[in-house]
Enzyme design. Structure first.
Site, PDB file in Angstrom:
ATOM      1  N   CYS A  62      45.025  46.246  42.966  1.00  0.00           N
ATOM      2  CA  CYS A  62      44.947  46.181  44.433  1.00  0.00           C
ATOM      3  C   CYS A  62      46.196  45.547  45.042  1.00  0.00           C
ATOM      4  CB  CYS A  62      43.711  45.395  44.859  1.00  0.00           C
ATOM      5  SG  CYS A  62      42.265  45.801  43.873  1.00  0.00           S
TER       6      CYS A  62
ATOM      7  N   VAL B  65      39.995  53.204  21.710  1.00  0.00           N
ATOM      8  CA  VAL B  65      38.727  53.725  21.185  1.00  0.00           C
ATOM      9  C   VAL B  65      38.703  55.219  21.484  1.00  0.00           C
ATOM     10  CG1 VAL B  65      36.219  53.644  21.391  1.00  0.00           C
ATOM     11  CG2 VAL B  65      37.548  51.520  21.443  1.00  0.00           C
TER      12      VAL B  65
ATOM     13  N   TYR C  92      30.215  32.671  68.617  1.00  0.00           N
ATOM     14  CA  TYR C  92      31.101  32.902  69.762  1.00  0.00           C
ATOM     15  C   TYR C  92      31.919  31.657  70.085  1.00  0.00           C
ATOM     16  CZ  TYR C  92      32.508  32.436  74.608  1.00  0.00           C
ATOM     17  OH  TYR C  92      33.231  32.142  75.735  1.00  0.00           O
TER      18      TYR C  92
ATOM     19  N   TRP D  72      29.803  38.469  73.652  1.00  0.00           N
ATOM     20  CA  TRP D  72      29.164  39.589  72.947  1.00  0.00           C
ATOM     21  C   TRP D  72      30.169  40.112  71.926  1.00  0.00           C
ATOM     22  CZ3 TRP D  72      24.120  40.627  73.696  1.00  0.00           C
ATOM     23  CH2 TRP D  72      23.529  40.146  74.868  1.00  0.00           C
TER      24      TRP D  72
HETATM   25  C1  LIG Z   1      46.883  51.137  44.020  1.00  0.00           C
HETATM   26  C2  LIG Z   1      45.448  50.683  43.938  1.00  0.00           C
HETATM   27  C3  LIG Z   1      44.967  49.830  44.923  1.00  0.00           C
HETATM   28  C4  LIG Z   1      43.632  49.401  44.862  1.00  0.00           C
HETATM   29  N1  LIG Z   1      43.179  48.587  45.872  1.00  0.00           N
HETATM   30  C5  LIG Z   1      41.883  48.197  45.869  1.00  0.00           C
HETATM   31  C6  LIG Z   1      41.374  47.340  46.892  1.00  0.00           C
HETATM   32  O1  LIG Z   1      42.113  46.919  47.795  1.00  0.00           O
HETATM   33  N2  LIG Z   1      40.056  46.995  46.845  1.00  0.00           N
HETATM   34  C7  LIG Z   1      39.222  47.426  45.841  1.00  0.00           C
HETATM   35  O2  LIG Z   1      38.037  47.084  45.839  1.00  0.00           O
HETATM   36  N3  LIG Z   1      39.682  48.223  44.850  1.00  0.00           N
HETATM   37  C8  LIG Z   1      40.977  48.605  44.838  1.00  0.00           C
HETATM   38  N4  LIG Z   1      41.453  49.396  43.807  1.00  0.00           N
HETATM   39  C9  LIG Z   1      40.504  49.817  42.743  1.00  0.00           C
HETATM   40  C10 LIG Z   1      40.360  48.735  41.682  1.00  0.00           C
HETATM   41  O3  LIG Z   1      41.622  48.363  41.217  1.00  0.00           O
HETATM   42  C11 LIG Z   1      39.494  49.289  40.541  1.00  0.00           C
HETATM   43  O4  LIG Z   1      38.213  49.530  41.072  1.00  0.00           O
HETATM   44  C12 LIG Z   1      39.376  48.348  39.355  1.00  0.00           C
HETATM   45  O5  LIG Z   1      40.622  48.117  38.753  1.00  0.00           O
HETATM   46  C13 LIG Z   1      38.437  48.958  38.287  1.00  0.00           C
HETATM   47  O6  LIG Z   1      38.376  48.145  37.171  1.00  0.00           O
HETATM   48  P1  LIG Z   1      37.877  48.724  35.767  1.00  0.00           P
HETATM   49  O7  LIG Z   1      37.812  47.562  34.838  1.00  0.00           O
HETATM   50  O8  LIG Z   1      36.665  49.548  35.959  1.00  0.00           O
HETATM   51  O9  LIG Z   1      38.992  49.762  35.333  1.00  0.00           O
HETATM   52  P2  LIG Z   1      40.558  49.603  35.082  1.00  0.00           P
HETATM   53  O10 LIG Z   1      41.138  48.542  35.932  1.00  0.00           O
HETATM   54  O11 LIG Z   1      41.115  50.983  35.205  1.00  0.00           O
HETATM   55  O12 LIG Z   1      40.636  49.143  33.539  1.00  0.00           O
HETATM   56  C14 LIG Z   1      40.227  49.978  32.505  1.00  0.00           C
HETATM   57  C15 LIG Z   1      40.993  49.590  31.258  1.00  0.00           C
HETATM   58  O13 LIG Z   1      40.475  50.345  30.158  1.00  0.00           O
HETATM   59  C16 LIG Z   1      41.546  50.710  29.312  1.00  0.00           C
HETATM   60  N5  LIG Z   1      41.123  51.891  28.542  1.00  0.00           N
HETATM   61  C17 LIG Z   1      40.850  53.126  29.017  1.00  0.00           C
HETATM   62  N6  LIG Z   1      40.451  53.948  28.030  1.00  0.00           N
HETATM   63  C18 LIG Z   1      40.472  53.209  26.890  1.00  0.00           C
HETATM   64  C19 LIG Z   1      40.153  53.493  25.541  1.00  0.00           C
HETATM   65  N7  LIG Z   1      39.727  54.704  25.180  1.00  0.00           N
HETATM   66  N8  LIG Z   1      40.292  52.513  24.613  1.00  0.00           N
HETATM   67  C20 LIG Z   1      40.727  51.267  24.987  1.00  0.00           C
HETATM   68  N9  LIG Z   1      41.036  50.947  26.262  1.00  0.00           N
HETATM   69  C21 LIG Z   1      40.901  51.898  27.201  1.00  0.00           C
HETATM   70  C22 LIG Z   1      42.688  50.994  30.266  1.00  0.00           C
HETATM   71  O14 LIG Z   1      43.941  50.917  29.620  1.00  0.00           O
HETATM   72  C23 LIG Z   1      42.480  49.908  31.327  1.00  0.00           C
HETATM   73  O15 LIG Z   1      43.220  48.743  31.017  1.00  0.00           O
HETATM   74  C24 LIG Z   1      42.781  49.827  43.814  1.00  0.00           C
HETATM   75  C25 LIG Z   1      43.285  50.674  42.811  1.00  0.00           C
HETATM   76  C26 LIG Z   1      44.604  51.091  42.872  1.00  0.00           C
HETATM   77  C27 LIG Z   1      45.123  52.014  41.810  1.00  0.00           C
END
Ligand SMILES: Cc1cc2nc3c(=O)[nH]c(=O)nc-3n(C[C@H](O)[C@H](O)[C@H](O)COP(=O)(O)OP(=O)(O)OC[C@H]3O[C@@H](n4cnc5c(N)ncnc54)[C@H](O)[C@@H]3O)c2cc1C
Length: 481
Positions: free
Chosen positions: A45, A82, A450, A458
């Site tokens: 983010c 994985v 407020y 309001w």
């Molecule tokens: C530019 C940008 C701005 C954002 N801004 C906001 C915001 O302002 N507010 C908000 O709420 N959300 C925002 N988001 C979304 C937020 O970043 C994501 O919702 C959050 O990072 C999700 O976390 P996660 O752990 O599910 O996945 P990820 O952060 O994608 O992490 C998943 C991890 O799993 C690893 N992985 C994947 N497959 C495998 C595998 N087969 N084996 C081992 N490791 C693996 C990857 O390498 C990665 O490190 C933004 C996203 C982006 C790209």
């Protein structure tokens, strides 16, 4: 108790939240986190603000370090991908540069996140990027800098792909950028690249930017973008990135615009390849379908974050809205559950905020009429404009609030807010109301704070509720909408 560990796939928000919580609550059990990359616990983010130059070092976007994770008792294995889950055997297949092995699990959490969709766009051209990992953020930042002026301190202390940074820093400085996609990443990047002195063109295939925020928000954002020098091309799908080795132009509408930087932000899709050979059920967006505890239909297999579905509090239906709090919260709840304390992951209301320069926006719930009808509601809406503070107090600006309610029950279905004076955080009042299942009548009677520097007597939300309540009270036939 099984001797096998709790295995987590993915070392960011969802995965590490689960591992940390599990580690604290189940001190006598092991947890292994497999992360295929070099980065863990990072803040995607913050990437647009790093590129804008407002954050000095990429390291500031990192939260938990690998050492800290180890100190917490998490067995963190970076560079471990994985590749398959074998639920009948209770094992996952893991690949590393040194070879592959199988790892048994007692419980498994798939927290693999999502990946950027690239569509027909050749993002392998120099100067063409998606923004869905930290290396890309570093590369874009280096690419924008002039070759003689790039400061490697920007990435010091991080596991960045230094060769990629060096290469991008060596290329000549871009002056014109195309952003393909007017979602929140596109809008944030339009601001960031303008801050860096580029001439920015933002392309959106539909009629307005930020589609999930609705038209009243989009119109003010588009005006703000234009005011700050961004050329917004709505109803303009880009067909192609043009260039031999480096981006030279974007093609659209039978014409081309010369650019030397392109950011493709046309969406993400969930990473589910590792479960593709299982009978796991998928849901909306192709995300892994999960129940109230984050469990999939496979025994002892959970999923959380951007790769998983969540339950929408308004419709009660599964949905896929990949955002940061959902990933952190659901991961943490699963960590508790696996540790022996069953903890529901909770629903989501689709709350989101974004800013474009001075314009702040928030949205929650169901704003789209068609979506509301599909969920069995009869939507009624109104949009009002009200002052953000007492009119005589310096800094008061116009805030637009849209509310959508169900005609029959008066239940609040969703809302949006846009304005330049702390508008975004006001959405949390509406999120609370939507989650609580309030009617517009109940919203109108809320005792909101407020004082002149903060709000008019309001609050704009109360004004919006009053107006919508008036609409709900008159007969449907008498309504203009
Ligand atoms: C530019 C940008 C701005 C954002 N801004 C906001 C915001 O302002 N507010 C908000 O709420 N959300 C925002 N988001 C979304 C937020 O970043 C994501 O919702 C959050 O990072 C999700 O976390 P996660 O752990 O599910 O996945 P990820 O952060 O994608 O992490 C998943 C991890 O799993 C690893 N992985 C994947 N497959 C495998 C595998 N087969 N084996 C081992 N490791 C693996 C990857 O390498 C990665 O490190 C933004 C996203 C982006 C790209």
């Amino acid at each position: 108790m099984s001797a096998d560990p709790f295995v987590v796939v993915g070392g960011d928000a969802a995965g590490l939240s689960a591992a940390s919580k599990f580690r604290r609550d189940a001190v006598d059990r092991d947890v292994i986190v497999f992360e295929k990359g070099r980065w863990i616990s990072y803040a995607y983010c913050g990437m647009p603000y790093f590129i804008a130059g407002r954050i000095e070092s990429l390291q500031d976007l990192l939260s938990l370090s690998p050492d800290e994770a180890e100190k917490r008792g998490i067995d963190l294995r970076r560079g471990h991908e994985v590749t398959a889950v074998r639920p009948d055997d209770g094992v996952v297949d893991v690949e590393t540069v040194d070879g592959s092995f199988e790892q048994p699990y007692s419980e498994l959490l798939v927290a693999t996140g999502g990946r950027a969709v690239t569509g027909p766009f050749a993002v392998d051209l120099d100067g063409a990027f998606t923004l869905h990992n930290m290396d890309a953020a570093a590369a874009i930042d280096a690419y924008i800098a002039s070759p003689s002026a790039y400061d490697f301190a920007r990435v010091e202390g991080t596991p960045v792909d230094r060769k990629r940074v060096e290469y991008n820093a060596s290329l000549s400085t871009p002056s014109t950028a195309a952003i393909i996609g007017g979602g929140y990443v596109g809008v944030e990047m339009a601001e960031a690249l303008t801050d860096r002195g580029l001439d920015v063109h933002l392309f959106q295939r539909s009629g307005h930017v930020l589609p999930p925020f609705g038209k009243p928000v989009a119109e003010r954002v588009e005006a703000e973008l234009a005011d700050k020098g961004v050329t917004v091309h709505t109803n303009t799908p880009v067909e192609q990135l043009v260039g031999e080795d480096r981006i030279e132009a974007v093609a659209f509408d039978g014409t081309e615009l010369a650019v030397d930087l392109a950011i493709v932000g046309v969406g993400i899709r969930p990473n589910t390849e590792l479960v593709s050979s299982t009978d796991i059920e998928l849901g909306p967006g192709g995300a892994i379908r999960t129940d109230d505890y984050g469990q999939t239909n496979l025994p002892n297999v959970y999923a959380a974050g951007d790769c998983a579905t969540a339950t929408h509090v308004v419709t009660g239906e599964k949905t896929w809205l990949p955002l940061g709090l959902t990933a952190n919260r659901n991961g943490r709840a699963i960590g508790s559950t696996v540790a022996g304390e069953p903890t529901p992951v909770g629903g989501i209301a689709g709350t989101a905020v974004v800013k474009a320069f001075e314009m702040e926006c928030g949205r929650v719930g169901i704003l789209d009429d068609e979506e509301a009808r599909e969920a069995g509601f009869d939507p009624v809406r109104s949009t009002i404009t009200a002052g953000s503070r007492s009119g005589y107090y310096p800094g008061a600006t116009e805030t637009d609030v849209t509310l959508v309610a169900d005609r029959e029950t008066g239940k609040l279905l969703g809302g949006s807010i846009v304005g330049a004076d702390r508008a975004a955080v006001r959405i949390n009042t509406l999120s609370t109301a939507v989650e609580a299942g309030m009617t517009v009548d109940e919203l109108e009677r809320l005792d909101l704070a407020y004082a002149p520097p903060f709000s008019p007597v309001w609050d704009p939300i109360l004004v919006a509720a009053k107006v919508l309540n008036g609409r709900l009270e008159v007969s449907p036939d008498a309504k203009p909408e």
